[in-house]
Design an enzyme around this catalytic site. Structure first.
Site, PDB file in Angstrom:
ATOM      1  N   TYR A  24      37.179  37.787 103.613  1.00  0.00           N
ATOM      2  CA  TYR A  24      37.400  37.151 102.317  1.00  0.00           C
ATOM      3  C   TYR A  24      38.296  37.949 101.374  1.00  0.00           C
ATOM      4  O   TYR A  24      38.425  37.594 100.205  1.00  0.00           O
ATOM      5  CB  TYR A  24      36.055  36.884 101.633  1.00  0.00           C
ATOM      6  CG  TYR A  24      35.162  35.965 102.417  1.00  0.00           C
ATOM      7  CD1 TYR A  24      35.551  34.656 102.703  1.00  0.00           C
ATOM      8  CD2 TYR A  24      33.944  36.407 102.902  1.00  0.00           C
ATOM      9  CE1 TYR A  24      34.749  33.811 103.441  1.00  0.00           C
ATOM     10  CE2 TYR A  24      33.129  35.561 103.640  1.00  0.00           C
ATOM     11  CZ  TYR A  24      33.532  34.270 103.905  1.00  0.00           C
ATOM     12  OH  TYR A  24      32.726  33.441 104.639  1.00  0.00           O
ATOM     13  N   SER A  76      26.173  36.403 105.132  1.00  0.00           N
ATOM     14  CA  SER A  76      26.910  35.256 105.632  1.00  0.00           C
ATOM     15  C   SER A  76      27.840  35.689 106.774  1.00  0.00           C
ATOM     16  O   SER A  76      27.393  36.306 107.727  1.00  0.00           O
ATOM     17  CB  SER A  76      27.664  34.587 104.476  1.00  0.00           C
ATOM     18  OG  SER A  76      28.153  33.327 104.851  1.00  0.00           O
ATOM     19  N   TYR A  77      29.142  35.399 106.677  1.00  0.00           N
ATOM     20  CA  TYR A  77      30.054  35.777 107.759  1.00  0.00           C
ATOM     21  C   TYR A  77      30.035  37.283 107.973  1.00  0.00           C
ATOM     22  O   TYR A  77      30.144  37.769 109.100  1.00  0.00           O
ATOM     23  CB  TYR A  77      31.472  35.312 107.437  1.00  0.00           C
ATOM     24  CG  TYR A  77      32.422  35.361 108.614  1.00  0.00           C
ATOM     25  CD1 TYR A  77      32.712  34.208 109.343  1.00  0.00           C
ATOM     26  CD2 TYR A  77      33.033  36.550 109.005  1.00  0.00           C
ATOM     27  CE1 TYR A  77      33.583  34.250 110.434  1.00  0.00           C
ATOM     28  CE2 TYR A  77      33.899  36.610 110.091  1.00  0.00           C
ATOM     29  CZ  TYR A  77      34.168  35.447 110.804  1.00  0.00           C
ATOM     30  OH  TYR A  77      35.019  35.494 111.887  1.00  0.00           O
ATOM     31  N   TRP A 108      34.390  25.657 103.501  1.00  0.00           N
ATOM     32  CA  TRP A 108      34.721  26.953 104.080  1.00  0.00           C
ATOM     33  C   TRP A 108      36.064  26.909 104.798  1.00  0.00           C
ATOM     34  O   TRP A 108      36.863  27.837 104.699  1.00  0.00           O
ATOM     35  CB  TRP A 108      33.625  27.377 105.054  1.00  0.00           C
ATOM     36  CG  TRP A 108      33.739  28.795 105.525  1.00  0.00           C
ATOM     37  CD1 TRP A 108      33.336  29.915 104.863  1.00  0.00           C
ATOM     38  CD2 TRP A 108      34.302  29.238 106.769  1.00  0.00           C
ATOM     39  NE1 TRP A 108      33.603  31.034 105.623  1.00  0.00           N
ATOM     40  CE2 TRP A 108      34.189  30.648 106.793  1.00  0.00           C
ATOM     41  CE3 TRP A 108      34.867  28.586 107.863  1.00  0.00           C
ATOM     42  CZ2 TRP A 108      34.634  31.420 107.872  1.00  0.00           C
ATOM     43  CZ3 TRP A 108      35.319  29.355 108.937  1.00  0.00           C
ATOM     44  CH2 TRP A 108      35.198  30.747 108.936  1.00  0.00           C
ATOM     45  N   ASP A 126      19.085  28.061 101.165  1.00  0.00           N
ATOM     46  CA  ASP A 126      20.315  28.493 101.825  1.00  0.00           C
ATOM     47  C   ASP A 126      20.573  27.622 103.048  1.00  0.00           C
ATOM     48  O   ASP A 126      19.645  27.313 103.811  1.00  0.00           O
ATOM     49  CB  ASP A 126      20.209  29.955 102.241  1.00  0.00           C
ATOM     50  CG  ASP A 126      21.445  30.429 102.984  1.00  0.00           C
ATOM     51  OD1 ASP A 126      22.555  30.073 102.548  1.00  0.00           O
ATOM     52  OD2 ASP A 126      21.298  31.125 104.000  1.00  0.00           O
ATOM     53  N   HIS A 129      22.919  30.165  98.629  1.00  0.00           N
ATOM     54  CA  HIS A 129      23.697  31.034  99.523  1.00  0.00           C
ATOM     55  C   HIS A 129      24.107  32.300  98.785  1.00  0.00           C
ATOM     56  O   HIS A 129      25.201  32.411  98.259  1.00  0.00           O
ATOM     57  CB  HIS A 129      24.909  30.294 100.070  1.00  0.00           C
ATOM     58  CG  HIS A 129      25.532  30.995 101.242  1.00  0.00           C
ATOM     59  ND1 HIS A 129      24.820  31.370 102.357  1.00  0.00           N
ATOM     60  CD2 HIS A 129      26.810  31.403 101.471  1.00  0.00           C
ATOM     61  CE1 HIS A 129      25.616  31.972 103.220  1.00  0.00           C
ATOM     62  NE2 HIS A 129      26.829  31.999 102.700  1.00  0.00           N
TER      63      HIS A 129
END
Length: 534
Positions: free
Chosen positions: A49, A117-118, A165, A253, A277
């Site tokens: 990101y 997350s990722y 996303w 989430d 999230h």
């Protein structure tokens, strides 16, 4: 006046440090460490990101805890070379980066990985490659699988989150290529309308036609688990992860199911808060759970660092019990003392433990060209305000939403654990979706969503069959004076794509191929609630 006797901590920092991967690609990141002393253990965080995401990393607390910190851009992102391919390279790139860290003179050869997350997926995928230097992982709010619980839920395509996303990653891809000197004007021209009007993009039909997102056709052309998804699953082999892992989840989430499944497979401490999230503050959606609900009040960051240092002494499981709005420690998840109790969906609209009578079924007509809108839930949509508990009264006025409600509760009922809806139902179409939503009806009439789920089904038209819809899990106290409600319908759009009813997906169907679906729900349908004795 209080005086803090704190000595300064001189730091050394290096920006855009190059790290070579096995294929020759150069990844870059920032290295932060104490200016003297050492060698140090290192906390690794890898992100797709860009630099902004690193500002949410507890770099200073980690340095104060005795770690060096490496913040690395995934390939094709930030200042790293290469091409970003979602999920495919994170295991091997993580392995190579950990090997590089262990070879540095300031490293003691021990690395821990952390992220949300990722970023958490990067940590787990690296752990699955078994780098010798990796010692522990903190994984927050991340999937356990790239098909189930990420791009598809109950067989339905997670349209809203995929669009949101995918658009963001497409923008980052274009910015990265611009920095490399490429002319990407045409790419911006294709992407900006998608970002500017995501609602229109969600209604694009067939859904396979969103060329502005490079991976869109891969996601939509594999609606069932096949070799494509199995190949991705090989990059996150839980049976190869040997290091201890701490998990953080949120009741609202979209990766709640993933985090709970990671915990089930890997063990380790589990913390679940009333968050969407991202470990959050006191409020989520339209409800305020009080300051105690915040990640700061729960000392989440401090405990995660203690875990990475091998000094965690916290409980095996800590959950936030909504309704009571308190944290509670448990020995395991789910609580073994829960009593799984059936509440039947009676044809008169009531919801109770009474045995259903032999009465006429409940029916509704669903037109996929006029879908039930997404209002709250475990979401990651472009509209960041549409998340978590939201009032469902407007949705419940629709003719294609069935509501089943208990009498006013005389005492509190705590529902904590996994839950599901079992429908005995029939449809006139060759395929349909069944959706279910658990709702807390307040004395003032507000119908606040708790959790929801979906199941995509193929069946013989007009033939009754049993359908089980997972609502994942919750910890919700339905207070005395409230009522428990279950909503049943056939869409939740744009959280999920539409089922055209013709046996194909919305990525394969034009609007004029959509079929009106006549739905029947029989009174022996029920929700199974894990009720914790109080």
């Amino acid at each position: 006046m209080a005086k803090l006797n704190r000595a300064p901590l001189p730091l050394a920092a290096e920006h855009d440090t190059p790290v070579p991967m096995r294929d020759g690609t150069i990844l870059r990141g920032d290295v932060h460490r104490p200016a003297s002393g050492g060698p140090f253990p290192t906390m690794l965080v890898r992100s797709p990101y860009g630099e902004g995401s690193f500002r949410m990393t507890p770099t200073i607390p980690a340095l104060e805890a005795g770690f060096a910190v490496v913040l690395q851009h995934c390939r094709g992102r930030g200042s790293s070379d290469g091409t970003f391919r979602p999920w495919l390279d994170e295991g091997t790139d993580g392995y190579d980066t950990i090997e590089w860290i262990c070879a540095q003179p300031w490293s003691n050869g021990e690395v821990v990985a952390s992220g949300m997350s990722y970023l958490a997926g990067c940590a787990l995928q690296a752990a699955a490659t078994r780098p010798p230097g990796l010692k522990a992982v903190v994984a927050s709010m991340t999937p356990h699988d790239f098909y189930d619980g990420l791009k598809y839920h109950g067989g339905a395509f997670a349209l809203g989150s995929a669009l949101n996303w995918g658009s963001m990653q497409s923008m980052l891809d274009l910015l990265h290529r611009t920095a490399a000197g490429e002319d990407v004007g045409a790419g911006f021209g294709a992407l900006l309308p998608v970002i500017g009007d995501p609602a229109r993009a969600a209604r694009t039909l067939p859904l396979r036609d969103i060329p502005a997102i490079p991976w869109w056709q891969e996601w939509t052309s594999h609606p069932r688990r096949d070799a494509y998804w199995e190949g991705l699953a090989e990059t996150l082999r839980h049976d190869r992860i040997e290091v201890p892992v701490m998990h953080t989840a949120g009741w609202f989430d979209l990766f709640l199911v993933g985090t709970l499944e990671n915990h089930r497979r890997l063990g380790g401490p589990l913390v679940i808060g009333p968050w969407s999230h991202g470990p959050g503050t006191a409020g989520t959606g339209a409800l305020d759970f009080g300051f105690a609900a915040s990640a700061a009040a729960a000392r989440l960051e401090s405990r995660q660092l203690e875990f990475l240092r091998g000094a965690d002494r916290g409980p095996a499981v800590r959950i936030f019990v909504m309704g009571d709005n308190v944290w509670r420690d448990e020995e395991a998840w789910p609580p073994a003392r829960a009593v799984y109790t059936r509440y039947h969906l009676h044809s008169d609209g009531s919801l109770s433990t009474d045995t259903p009578a032999r009465t006429a079924p409940s029916t509704f007509v669903f037109d996929p060209r006029d879908p039930v809108p997404t209002v709250g839930g475990p979401l990651l949509l472009a509209d960041a305000t549409n998340v978590g508990p939201q009032d469902q009264r407007e949705v419940e006025l629709r003719h294609d939403v069935l509501c089943f409600t208990t009498d006013v509760l005389e005492s509190d009922i705590e529902v904590t654990g996994p839950l599901q809806v079992t429908l005995r139902a029939a449809t006139s179409a060759v395929s349909t979706d069944w959706t279910a939503k658990l709702v807390d009806v307040h004395p003032d009439g507000r119908a606040m969503s708790v959790i929801d789920g979906i199941l995509r089904a193929r069946t013989e038209p007009d033939s009754p069959a049993e359908f089980v819809i997972s609502l994942v899990a919750t910890s919700q106290v339905f207070k005395a004076g409230h009522r428990i409600r279950v909503e049943i319908s056939s869409s939740n759009f744009p959280r999920f794509d539409l089922n055209p009813g013709n046996g194909r997906t919305s990525a394969e169907s034009a609007l004029d191929e959509f079929v009106v679906q006549h739905q029947t729900v029989f009174p022996d349908s029920h929700i199974t609630l894990p009720i914790v004795p109080r």
